[in-house]
Structure formats: structure tokens, C-alpha cells
Design an enzyme around this catalytic site. Structure first.
Site, PDB file in Angstrom:
ATOM      1  N   LYS A  14      14.584 -13.658  48.499  1.00 48.83           N
ATOM      2  CA  LYS A  14      15.989 -14.056  48.595  1.00 48.83           C
ATOM      3  C   LYS A  14      16.293 -14.579  49.991  1.00 48.83           C
ATOM      4  O   LYS A  14      16.968 -15.608  50.153  1.00 48.83           O
ATOM      5  CB  LYS A  14      16.894 -12.865  48.286  1.00 48.83           C
ATOM      6  CG  LYS A  14      18.389 -13.171  48.454  1.00 48.83           C
ATOM      7  CD  LYS A  14      19.224 -11.923  48.578  1.00 48.83           C
ATOM      8  CE  LYS A  14      19.047 -11.269  49.941  1.00 48.83           C
ATOM      9  NZ  LYS A  14      19.962 -10.134  50.163  1.00 48.83           N
ATOM     10  N   ARG A  70      18.030 -19.119  53.171  1.00 49.79           N
ATOM     11  CA  ARG A  70      17.902 -19.855  54.432  1.00 49.79           C
ATOM     12  C   ARG A  70      17.379 -21.262  54.168  1.00 49.79           C
ATOM     13  O   ARG A  70      17.840 -22.237  54.769  1.00 49.79           O
ATOM     14  CB  ARG A  70      16.976 -19.100  55.397  1.00 49.79           C
ATOM     15  CG  ARG A  70      17.624 -17.887  56.055  1.00 49.79           C
ATOM     16  CD  ARG A  70      16.577 -17.004  56.721  1.00 49.79           C
ATOM     17  NE  ARG A  70      17.188 -15.926  57.515  1.00 49.79           N
ATOM     18  CZ  ARG A  70      17.681 -14.804  56.990  1.00 49.79           C
ATOM     19  NH1 ARG A  70      17.647 -14.624  55.670  1.00 49.79           N
ATOM     20  NH2 ARG A  70      18.206 -13.867  57.771  1.00 49.79           N
ATOM     21  N   GLY A  76      25.694 -11.047  51.169  1.00 51.53           N
ATOM     22  CA  GLY A  76      25.899 -11.169  52.608  1.00 51.53           C
ATOM     23  C   GLY A  76      25.465 -12.509  53.150  1.00 51.53           C
ATOM     24  O   GLY A  76      26.113 -13.075  54.041  1.00 51.53           O
ATOM     25  N   ARG A  89      33.178  -5.817  53.559  1.00 52.60           N
ATOM     26  CA  ARG A  89      31.976  -5.995  54.373  1.00 52.60           C
ATOM     27  C   ARG A  89      32.301  -6.754  55.652  1.00 52.60           C
ATOM     28  O   ARG A  89      33.137  -7.671  55.661  1.00 52.60           O
ATOM     29  CB  ARG A  89      30.882  -6.708  53.569  1.00 52.60           C
ATOM     30  CG  ARG A  89      30.478  -5.919  52.333  1.00 52.60           C
ATOM     31  CD  ARG A  89      29.305  -6.543  51.611  1.00 52.60           C
ATOM     32  NE  ARG A  89      28.087  -6.462  52.406  1.00 52.60           N
ATOM     33  CZ  ARG A  89      26.920  -6.994  52.020  1.00 52.60           C
ATOM     34  NH1 ARG A  89      26.838  -7.645  50.872  1.00 52.60           N
ATOM     35  NH2 ARG A  89      25.852  -6.869  52.772  1.00 52.60           N
ATOM     36  N   SER A 132      25.533  -6.362  61.726  1.00 47.19           N
ATOM     37  CA  SER A 132      24.707  -7.201  60.856  1.00 47.19           C
ATOM     38  C   SER A 132      24.031  -8.295  61.669  1.00 47.19           C
ATOM     39  O   SER A 132      24.697  -9.100  62.323  1.00 47.19           O
ATOM     40  CB  SER A 132      25.541  -7.850  59.752  1.00 47.19           C
ATOM     41  OG  SER A 132      24.746  -8.718  58.979  1.00 47.19           O
ATOM     42  N   GLU A 168      16.917  -2.406  54.849  1.00 47.62           N
ATOM     43  CA  GLU A 168      16.984  -2.635  53.410  1.00 47.62           C
ATOM     44  C   GLU A 168      15.970  -1.799  52.640  1.00 47.62           C
ATOM     45  O   GLU A 168      16.110  -1.594  51.432  1.00 47.62           O
ATOM     46  CB  GLU A 168      16.766  -4.115  53.105  1.00 47.62           C
ATOM     47  CG  GLU A 168      15.367  -4.616  53.444  1.00 47.62           C
ATOM     48  CD  GLU A 168      15.302  -6.132  53.474  1.00 47.62           C
ATOM     49  OE1 GLU A 168      14.374  -6.686  52.877  1.00 47.62           O
ATOM     50  OE2 GLU A 168      16.174  -6.765  54.115  1.00 47.62           O
TER      51      GLU A 168
END
Length: 441
Positions: A30, A35, A104, A132, A178, A326
Site C-alpha cells: 500500500k 506514493r 492516512g 486523526r 505521524s 504498524e
């Protein structure tokens, strides 16, 4: 943490009847797919994205870019090697509305892209997306000259008023909640008039491998990047203004999504092979080789891929997961079945992910009879005999796979809303069953 959903279907997590022996082909990353889509959309010429992940998060990214005017066509790869996306850059334009879901990467990577569009771009998403953190991106864009309307929430929903260009320059942001805040500004930076210099000024940055991934992918499409890893200033990244090249990119398997299958080998004392595991990668999931070896397994990179074997025993671990947050839910699930306590550190930022993952893991494992306590920056897990029950997921894909992992060794675990795994791992229940029955590849 969001309230426990009460209306989703329950999935009886299969109990392993013996040692697994399976080859699991994991779909594409992902992180690389999203990206790659952004960089291809900003390039000066068409490009290919081969073996992309098709999941909720990546389809949301593709649809968002299409809404901005980018051509993304389903096609066969240029060498006939399978499905691919052909990305055809175009003049970005509004008005448009972007549905970020709870992704995100979409909610953070696309607002900088939207500043390059002509017209207003509205961003909205699932209710959890409103909770978030997004302030680092919003504040950074404003400092670089963008106009963003968010009613001073620092969160969704919001509107970016694109002016067709952004001046860019130097900006200071706090990305301690983040690392995607940094990646978001870097990905679009080659198209900013002055490029960008991003300075992180907060506490320790989480998930640094994801920033390294961003930098590597920028360089692959011709961008010039100075970073701490190559002798630059600590916590400072500089990207020069330049045109980006259209590339033919093959997406690596998502190594983080290999985690539940490797955990199955560890728990059952079996063997799992993951084809096409890269010898060199910036994916955080590559650290599973080290972490799961410390917890009792062995692994080897071969022509077949990564061959991982469990020993039949699971050891506790004391580990800093700040770079690989994660992976925490899956590691916590394995640790709950270990022969000694575990301490998972460096992951306070997980309280701001798809759900408050630390609170969710504590509650759900403890309700199955476990002994998990939250610490300031992680979890302490003391293994106890577990029993069946409902394992709630809070619409979080990694909570769902954590429940499935525990269910391998604990009879009667029912995972609520296993369908949420489609966020990054389509067909997970079918893949899980195939692994256990030896019918899949």
C-alpha cells in the site's frame, strides 16, 4: 478510542489443527502503491505502476487523483507481465471533492497536490478520519503560501484552494504524531517553485523507514533530495524544484501484510514461504525477519522467497517499535501466546492511528483472559491462558488480523468485522483459510 461497534458480523477465527505449510503470495505494498500514484500523477510524462495493490486505500487514492484530472487507466504492463495502472499526468483542476475514507496516505499526501490544482479541492472522509491528526500538513502548507479552510480544527473536513502553483521554501513542522506529515510535503515538493526544506521540530519522529521510502522513490523519478541519512542535518529534508520522470515501477509485496502469515508459522511450528521478498527494501515490514526470529522462528531468503519456520515455542520480547509501529498489533497478538512477558515500546503515536491501537489491544486481549497493561509509550504483555470471545476491531484492519492470529491457538475467538482487512489486504479470510487447508499459494 472509538466506541465498540455492535452491528458488524462476527467471523469465527479458524483454530489451527497442526503446523501450517503454505506459500502465500502477498499483494503489493500500500505504501509503495500510493506514493507511486502521487509521483506518477506529478510527473512530466506518463508512467506505469505494475502489480499495484488494489484495496480500499489505494482505490481511494486513484479515484482522488482522477477527480483532480489525472488519467489512471487499467492496462496490461508494458512487458505483458500482468495487470498495471497507466498513469497519465494532466493539468490538475478543481472544483473537486476527495473522499479519503480512513486512509492516512490519502488525507495527508493529497492536500499538497491540491495546492497545485486550479480551484478548490474539498477533503472529507469516514467519521474516524475527522479525529486523526492533520495539523502538521495544514500548518506546513499555510507556511508555504497555501490557503486552507479547516475552521481551525487542524483536521478534516477541509478545503484546499489550489492556485495552480505553490511557492514552497523552508518550513518547520511537528511530525511526532505521524511521519506522513514529512512525506506529504516531500512528495509534491519538486513541483513547488522553490522546492521545499522541511524541518521537524517536535519529539522523536516515528516510522522513519516510511520517510526513507519516500526519499528513495523521489530519487527514482529524478528528484534531488538531501536528507539526514546521507550526511544532511538531523531532522531536515531538502527537495529541489525539478521535473519528475515517468517511470515503470513494479510494486513490491506488502511486507507488513505478510505479518499474520509469518505469525501463523511461528505459532503452529510450521513453515510459510513469501515469494518475491526483496533483498533490499525500505519497507518497515522487513524488520519482521529480525523480530519474529527473536521470538522463536528462523528465516532464510532463497530463490523461492522468504522461508520462515516456527520452532513450536514463542518467546517474549522487549523491543522498540518506534520505526515499525504498524507491526505492533500482530506482535502483541503473538506476545499474548508466548512463554514469557513482552514489552513493546516507542509506539505512543499508535493512539492516533485508525483507532487508539494501544487501548484497543489492551481491552480486546484482556477480555479473552489476557494480562496487558498500557505504558506511557507502549504495552506490557504477560501471557495468560486465553479463552474464546468476541475480538472487536474498531474498523481497524490490523486489529482484525491480530484477532485472527490469536484465534489460531485459542478456540472460540470471533473477529468482529473482519471485512475491514480490505483496507490493505483484499481477500484476507480466503487467504487465511487457504493457508490453513494447504489449498492456496
Amino acid at each position: 478510542m472509538t466506541e465498540t461497534p455492535v452491528h458488524h458480523a462476527l467471523w469465527p477465527a479458524p483454530l489451527a489443527s497442526g503446523a501450517v505449510d503454505a506459500t502465500i503470495t502477498v499483494p503489493g505494498s500500500k505504501s509503495v502503491t500510493n506514493r507511486g500514484l502521487v509521483l506518477a500523477a506529478l510527473a512530466a510524462e506518463p508512467g506505469w505502476l505494475r502489480r499495484p495493490l488494489r484495496s480500499r486505500d489505494t482505490l481511494l487514492m486513484a479515484e482522488a487523483l482522477r477527480a483532480l484530472g489525472v488519467g489512471i487507466e487499467e492496462a496490461v504492463g508494458p512487458d505483458g507481465s500482468g495487470e498495471a495502472w497507466r498513469v497519465i499526468p494532466a493539468g490538475l483542476h478543481g472544483p473537486a471533492t476527495v473522499d479519503v475514507g480512513n486512509a492516512g496516505t490519502v488525507m495527508r499526501f493529497l492536500p499538497p497536490v491540491a495546492t497545485l490544482a486550479d480551484g478548490p479541492i474539498r477533503f472529507d472522509g469516514d467519521p474516524r478520519s475527522y479525529e486523526r491528526p492533520l495539523g502538521g500538513v495544514i500548518d506546513g502548507l499555510r507556511a508555504l503560501g497555501a490557503r486552507v479552510d479547516d475552521d481551525n480544527r487542524g483536521a478534516l473536513p477541509m478545503t484546499v484552494h489550489g492556485a495552480g502553483a505553490l511557492e514552497g521554501g523552508r518550513v518547520e513542522i511537528d511530525a511526532s504524531s505521524s511521519s506522513q506529515f514529512v512525506s506529504a510535503l516531500l512528495l509534491s515538493a519538486p513541483r513547488f517553485n522553490q522546492g521545499v526544506e522541511v524541518r521537524h521540530v517536535g519529539a522523536k519522529l516515528p516510522s522513519l523507514p516510511h520517510i526513507r521510502m519516500t526519499v528513495d522513490m523521489l530519487r527514482c523519478v529524478g528528484a534531488q533530495v538531501d536528507e539526514p541519512e546521507t550526511g544532511g542535518e538531523p531532522n531536515v529534508w531538502r527537495v529541489s524544484h525539478s521535473a519528475l520522470l515517468g517511470r515503470d515501477l513494479t510494486v513490491e509485496p506488502d511486507l507488513s501484510n505478510a505479518q499474520p502469515f509469518l505469525a501463523a508459522a511461528l505459532i503452529t511450528g510450521g513453515t510459510v514461504v513469501i515469494p518475491d521478498w526483496p533483498a533490499r527494501t525500505t519497507q518497515p515490514g522487513d524488520q519482521l525477519r529480525r523480530i519474529f526470529t527473536e521470538m522463536g522462528g528462523t528465516c532464510q531468503l532463497t530463490d523461492r522467497g522468504l522461508v520462515f519456520k516456527g520452532s513450536g515455542r514463542i518467546h517474549g520480547i522487549d523491543v522498540d517499535l518506534s520505526e515499525v509501529g504498524e507491526l505492533t498489533p500482530g506482535i502483541a497478538a503473538v506476545a499474548a501466546l508466548a512463554d514469557s512477558p513482552s514489552t513493546l515500546r516507542g509506539v505512543a503515536h499508535l493512539r492516533l492511528h485508525e483507532t487508539d491501537r494501544l487501548a484497543a489491544l489492551t481491552k480486546e486481549i484482556n477480555e479473552l483472559g489476557g494480562d496487558v497493561t498500557e505504558t506511557e509509550d507502549g504495552l506490557h504483555i504477560r501471557p495468560r491462558p486465553l479463552h474464546g470471545g468476541v475480538f472487536h476491531t474498531y474498523d481497524d484492519h490490523r486489529m482484525a488480523t491480530a484477532g485472527a492470529i490469536i484465534g489460531l491457538a485459542v478456540e472460540g475467538v470471533q473477529v468482529e468485522n473482519v471485512a475491514t482487512t480490505a483496507k490493505t489486504l483484499p481477500d484476507f479470510p480466503e487467504m487465511w483459510d487457504a493457508m490453513l487447508t494447504g489449498t492456496g499459494s
